[in-house]
Write a protein that holds these residues in place. Structure first.
Motif, short mmCIF file in Angstrom:
data_model
loop_
_atom_site.label_atom_id
_atom_site.label_comp_id
_atom_site.label_asym_id
_atom_site.label_seq_id
_atom_site.Cartn_x
_atom_site.Cartn_y
_atom_site.Cartn_z
N GLY A 18 0.85 -1.17 0.04
CA GLY A 18 0.00 0.06 0.01
C GLY A 18 0.79 0.90 0.04
O GLY A 18 1.70 1.14 0.58
N ARG A 19 0.54 2.26 -0.97
CA ARG A 19 1.34 3.40 -1.09
C ARG A 19 0.67 4.68 -0.72
O ARG A 19 -0.56 4.82 -1.23
CB ARG A 19 2.10 3.24 -2.12
CG ARG A 19 2.92 4.61 -2.48
CD ARG A 19 3.52 4.39 -4.00
NE ARG A 19 4.40 5.67 -4.24
CZ ARG A 19 3.82 6.71 -4.90
NH1 ARG A 19 2.65 6.92 -5.11
NH2 ARG A 19 4.54 7.69 -5.11
N PHE A 20 1.13 5.66 -0.11
CA PHE A 20 0.43 7.07 0.16
C PHE A 20 1.35 7.81 -0.53
O PHE A 20 2.50 8.11 0.08
CB PHE A 20 0.02 7.12 1.65
CG PHE A 20 -0.78 5.92 2.12
CD1 PHE A 20 -2.04 6.14 1.91
CD2 PHE A 20 0.01 4.82 2.86
CE1 PHE A 20 -2.93 5.17 2.42
CE2 PHE A 20 -0.94 3.93 3.20
CZ PHE A 20 -2.26 3.98 3.01
N PRO A 27 -3.22 7.50 6.48
CA PRO A 27 -2.69 6.26 6.38
C PRO A 27 -3.36 5.13 7.07
O PRO A 27 -3.37 3.97 6.54
CB PRO A 27 -1.22 6.55 7.10
CG PRO A 27 -1.03 7.78 7.06
CD PRO A 27 -2.35 8.70 6.94
N GLU A 28 -3.98 5.44 8.41
CA GLU A 28 -4.51 4.16 9.13
C GLU A 28 -5.79 3.73 8.34
O GLU A 28 -5.79 2.56 7.82
CB GLU A 28 -4.96 4.51 10.45
CG GLU A 28 -3.83 5.03 11.40
CD GLU A 28 -2.84 4.00 11.55
OE1 GLU A 28 -3.41 2.70 11.61
OE2 GLU A 28 -1.72 4.10 11.43
N GLU A 29 -6.84 4.59 7.92
CA GLU A 29 -7.80 4.13 7.29
C GLU A 29 -7.58 3.75 5.77
O GLU A 29 -7.79 2.59 5.35
CB GLU A 29 -9.08 5.36 7.19
CG GLU A 29 -9.53 5.46 8.68
CD GLU A 29 -10.58 6.83 8.59
OE1 GLU A 29 -11.02 7.05 7.47
OE2 GLU A 29 -10.92 7.26 9.41
N GLN A 34 -6.90 -0.22 1.40
CA GLN A 34 -6.10 -0.64 0.28
C GLN A 34 -5.80 -2.23 0.42
O GLN A 34 -6.01 -3.00 -0.15
CB GLN A 34 -4.74 0.03 0.16
CG GLN A 34 -4.97 1.39 -0.30
CD GLN A 34 -3.47 2.06 -0.57
OE1 GLN A 34 -2.49 1.45 -0.51
NE2 GLN A 34 -3.58 3.26 -0.87
N GLU A 35 -5.47 -2.49 2.05
CA GLU A 35 -5.07 -3.84 2.07
C GLU A 35 -6.37 -4.83 1.70
O GLU A 35 -6.31 -6.01 1.30
CB GLU A 35 -4.50 -4.19 3.66
CG GLU A 35 -4.49 -5.70 3.67
CD GLU A 35 -3.66 -5.89 5.31
OE1 GLU A 35 -3.62 -7.14 5.83
OE2 GLU A 35 -3.41 -4.87 5.99
N VAL A 52 2.33 -8.25 3.61
CA VAL A 52 1.71 -6.80 3.48
C VAL A 52 2.48 -6.00 4.12
O VAL A 52 3.09 -6.08 4.86
CB VAL A 52 0.22 -6.85 4.14
CG1 VAL A 52 -0.19 -5.47 4.07
CG2 VAL A 52 -0.64 -7.88 4.00
N SER A 53 2.79 -4.72 2.97
CA SER A 53 3.72 -3.63 3.42
C SER A 53 3.19 -2.39 3.00
O SER A 53 2.37 -2.35 1.99
CB SER A 53 5.05 -3.95 2.66
OG SER A 53 6.24 -2.73 3.09
N THR A 54 3.51 -1.25 3.70
CA THR A 54 2.73 0.01 3.38
C THR A 54 4.15 0.92 3.32
O THR A 54 5.09 0.92 4.02
CB THR A 54 1.83 0.45 4.38
OG1 THR A 54 2.29 0.39 5.81
CG2 THR A 54 0.77 -0.40 4.22
#
Length: 61
Positions: A18-20, A27-29, A34-35, A52-54
């Motif tokens: 997941g990328r922001f 980021p939390e929501e 995304q996940e 899983v990585s962000t």
């Protein structure tokens, strides 16, 4: 391989990243959303989620 079967079963592994790119994105929501979407896609396609990585990547300001 199933007993008594000539078919091989293959599992394709997947990694969710997941990328922001904006401070406006929460980021939390956002990461949970995304996940969840990625996991649903992986399940539909028969993928096994391994990791899983962000991350946060700043864009132009």
């Amino acid at each position: 391989m199933k007993k008594g079967s000539n078919e091989l079963t293959r599992t394709t592994n997947a990694i969710i990243y997941g990328r922001f790119s904006s401070p406006i994105q929460e980021p939390e929501e956002g990461s949970e959303s995304q996940e969840q979407g990625c996991r649903q896609y992986a399940e539909r396609c028969g993928y096994k989620v391994e990791t899983v990585s962000t991350g946060h990547h700043g864009g132009k300001q």
